[in-house]
Design an enzyme around this catalytic site. Sequence first.
Site, short mmCIF file in Angstrom:
data_model
loop_
_atom_site.label_atom_id
_atom_site.label_comp_id
_atom_site.label_asym_id
_atom_site.label_seq_id
_atom_site.Cartn_x
_atom_site.Cartn_y
_atom_site.Cartn_z
CE LYS A 70 -4.18 -2.05 2.35
NZ LYS A 70 -5.13 -1.72 2.94
CG ASP A 106 -8.37 0.30 3.71
OD1 ASP A 106 -9.16 -0.26 3.00
OD2 ASP A 106 -7.28 0.17 3.89
#
Length: 284
Positions: A70, A106
């Site tokens: 990420k 997220d």
Amino acid sequence: MVEQIRAFVTGFPVKHSRSPLIHRHWLELAKINGSYEIIEVTPENFADFMENLSSGRSGFVGGNVTIPHKQQAFALAVKADEIAVELGAANTLWLEDGRLCATNTDGYGFAANLDQWAPRWDQADSAVILGAGGASRAIIQTVRDRGISRIHVVNRTVSRAAELAARFGRPVEAHPLEALGEVLSGAGLFINTSSLGMHGSAGGDVPAIDFSVMAPDAIVTDIVYTPLVTPLMTMAKQQGLKVVDGLGMLLHQAVPGFEKWFGIRPVVTDILRQRIVADLENRT
Ligand code: ATR
């Protein structure tokens, strides 16, 4: 022949990912000529993967990125939105006018899940977040952006919580695990972002937590969804609190990516949820 629209999920390892099930369900439903492929990429090969993606040579219009890529995905994207910039991490990539763009969904997924199951969650005066890893970061950002004015981050390694408090500034405060009881008192929201209670991790030694000191109508949620009902959720439920499981976060975080790649905003339905629940029951 019309070309297929291709998206991916990459990570290392990535075989366990449920994202293909979610996106393939939506592709089927919308009758889109598209694919969502699992591409396992080692950390050493990730820069090359991003280069291929960026140049258009890979044939993908974008995809999802999971652990451990990420941060690299954010760093190597040409353009990142404000959310990803503040987090220094991206989980969703797409090509726009030939440029590789990045965001992080997220936090969006977390908020959308609570919006669905506990709509007044953001009215809490204070929130307690257990854990200080990558997931915690995205959740702190969202909880702050939704206007909760006191955010207590509690972590086994208090220095990691302190790092997050320094990064986000007020209203975030860092505490060691021993302070949990104290900060829970009167709090309206408890979020477990740690791996406590997760299958295959340090699940055995989940400590007893007294949630009864929280505010009336307080909400307890866990981002762990294997198992779907975690030990912390069971504890909270037995103490009469409202609990929300973490599966909805996974489902909702997928929505913005699908829309970017395939051009239709998909809907998180109960049928989709049941499909994933069935898979979790078979595979875990
Ligand atoms: P992620 O990026 O998915 O959030 P992570 O960075 O590995 O994952 O973070 C896992 C979190 O779970 C951390 O906050 C970790 O605490 P430490 O920072 O002290 O390592 C927490 N955690 C894991 N096992 C734990 C345990 N047995 N008790 C308490 N916290 C635990």
